[in-house]
Write a protein that holds these residues in place. Structure first.
Motif, short mmCIF file in Angstrom:
data_model
loop_
_atom_site.label_atom_id
_atom_site.label_comp_id
_atom_site.label_asym_id
_atom_site.label_seq_id
_atom_site.Cartn_x
_atom_site.Cartn_y
_atom_site.Cartn_z
N GLY A 1 25.12 45.00 54.13
CA GLY A 1 25.14 46.28 53.44
C GLY A 1 23.94 47.11 53.83
O GLY A 1 22.84 46.58 54.03
N LYS A 2 24.17 48.39 53.97
CA LYS A 2 23.10 49.33 54.29
C LYS A 2 22.91 50.22 53.08
O LYS A 2 23.84 50.90 52.64
CB LYS A 2 23.50 50.15 55.52
N VAL A 3 21.71 50.21 52.51
CA VAL A 3 21.40 51.06 51.37
C VAL A 3 20.75 52.33 51.91
O VAL A 3 19.75 52.27 52.61
CB VAL A 3 20.49 50.35 50.35
N SER A 4 21.38 53.46 51.62
CA SER A 4 20.91 54.74 52.11
C SER A 4 20.52 55.64 50.95
O SER A 4 20.87 55.38 49.79
CB SER A 4 22.01 55.43 52.92
N VAL A 5 19.79 56.72 51.28
CA VAL A 5 19.29 57.62 50.25
C VAL A 5 19.30 59.06 50.75
O VAL A 5 19.16 59.31 51.94
CB VAL A 5 17.86 57.18 49.81
#
Length: 175
Positions: free
Chosen positions: A79-83
């Protein structure tokens, strides 16, 4: 009397089983969750008391201002957590938000990893940028209390005095 004979087509069965497994794997891969907690951050900017002075320009929140809980499915899931941020309703483009992960949070998974995001990144307006990654090897990667710190820079006497607000948005997706 006629007797019907049915042959078991192993080639068809293997293809069908593979297709069902592929569909199941793709469904599991889409089961990522992200929960955002913490408190609102109100930046306290000190008054200027001397003519010709400017603000220090950079302000940091608490190291655990935002707490994330994330899970990534098993079977080599990731999973890639982006903002990104959104003006809410007013923002000045000279003000720059930064974010960083200040810890790993807690997990019971021994074969999982969380990487990246430990140095400040610039948080863009409306376009996601990667903050960190989570990798699950043989078990569900479930993390809680992943601390995130915010930084505000660009504060200056040249920016009109008013209240500026923004909303920081986190998303999780497949790599």
């Amino acid at each position: 009397m006629k007797l019907k004979t049915y042959f078991f087509n192993t080639k068809f069965f293997v293809k069908s089983a593979f297709f069902v497994l592929l569909i199941s794997f793709c469904h599991l891969q889409s089961q990522r969750t992200l929960t955002v907690g913490g408190t609102n951050w109100t930046v306290t900017i000190p008054s200027i008391t001397e003519a010709g002075s400017n603000y220090t320009g950079t302000y940091e929140s608490a190291t655990n201002q935002i707490l994330l809980a994330a899970s990534v499915p098993l079977l080599l899931g990731s999973g890639k957590v982006s903002v990104h941020y959104e003006a809410n309703p007013t923002w000045n483009s000279n003000l720059i938000l930064h974010a960083r992960r200040t810890g790993n949070g807690t997990t019971a998974c021994l074969t999982c990893s969380i990487t990246g995001g430990t140095i400040y990144i610039t948080v863009p307006l409306t376009t996601d940028v990667e903050l960190f990654r989570i990798q699950a090897i043989v078990a569900l990667a479930s993390y809680t209390n992943i601390p995130v710190q915010l930084e505000l820079s660009g504060v200056s006497v040249t920016i009109p005095a008013t209240t500026y607000n923004s909303r920081v948005v986190f998303t999780i997706s497949a790599l």
